[in-house]
Design a protein around this motif. Structure first.
Motif: not given
Length: 125
Positions: A29-36, A38-44
């Motif tokens: 399991e990984w946690e990804m933080v998106l920036e730019g 749009y900003s948000g966090t997701t798990v994949f």
């Protein structure tokens, strides 16, 4: 007694080998933080075949969208993926990961940005 030592040694070697394999693997399991834009966090998750899959709810302009991330990680750690909403491809992910962290770029629905990811349980955030 000797047989017990051999069995004990073999068992210890197997346990250590499994632990090394797990830490030198993209799987998990990984946690990804998106920036730019749009900003948000997701798990994949990355499975045994290095396939990436995750979902999240993204709020854009006051509307919630169920978003799916799916893709592949090469043996060298090159990540390529698609971003889908409402069953249609709306964007892409590209980047590089190692066994504990990664980073790259994303673009979707006219927006762009960067992402950073860390494997759950990793201390290298």
């Amino acid at each position: 007694m000797r047989r017990m030592l051999v069995v004990s040694f073999t068992f210890t070697v197997l346990l250590l080998s499994c632990a090394l394999f797990e830490s030198n693997s993209f799987q998990g399991e990984w946690e990804m933080v998106l920036e730019g834009d749009y900003s948000g966090t997701t798990v994949f998750n990355i499975d045994d075949d290095n396939n990436l899959k995750g979902t999240s709810v993204v709020n854009v302009n006051g509307y919630d969208y169920d978003v799916m991330y799916k893709g592949k990680v090469s043996e060298e750690g090159d990540l390529t993926g698609l971003i889908e909403a409402r069953g249609q491809q709306v964007g892409e992910l590209t980047g590089k990961i190692d066994f504990e962290k990664g980073s790259g770029n994303w673009s979707a629905a006219g927006m762009t940005g960067n992402w950073k990811a860390s494997k759950s349980g990793s201390n290298n955030e």
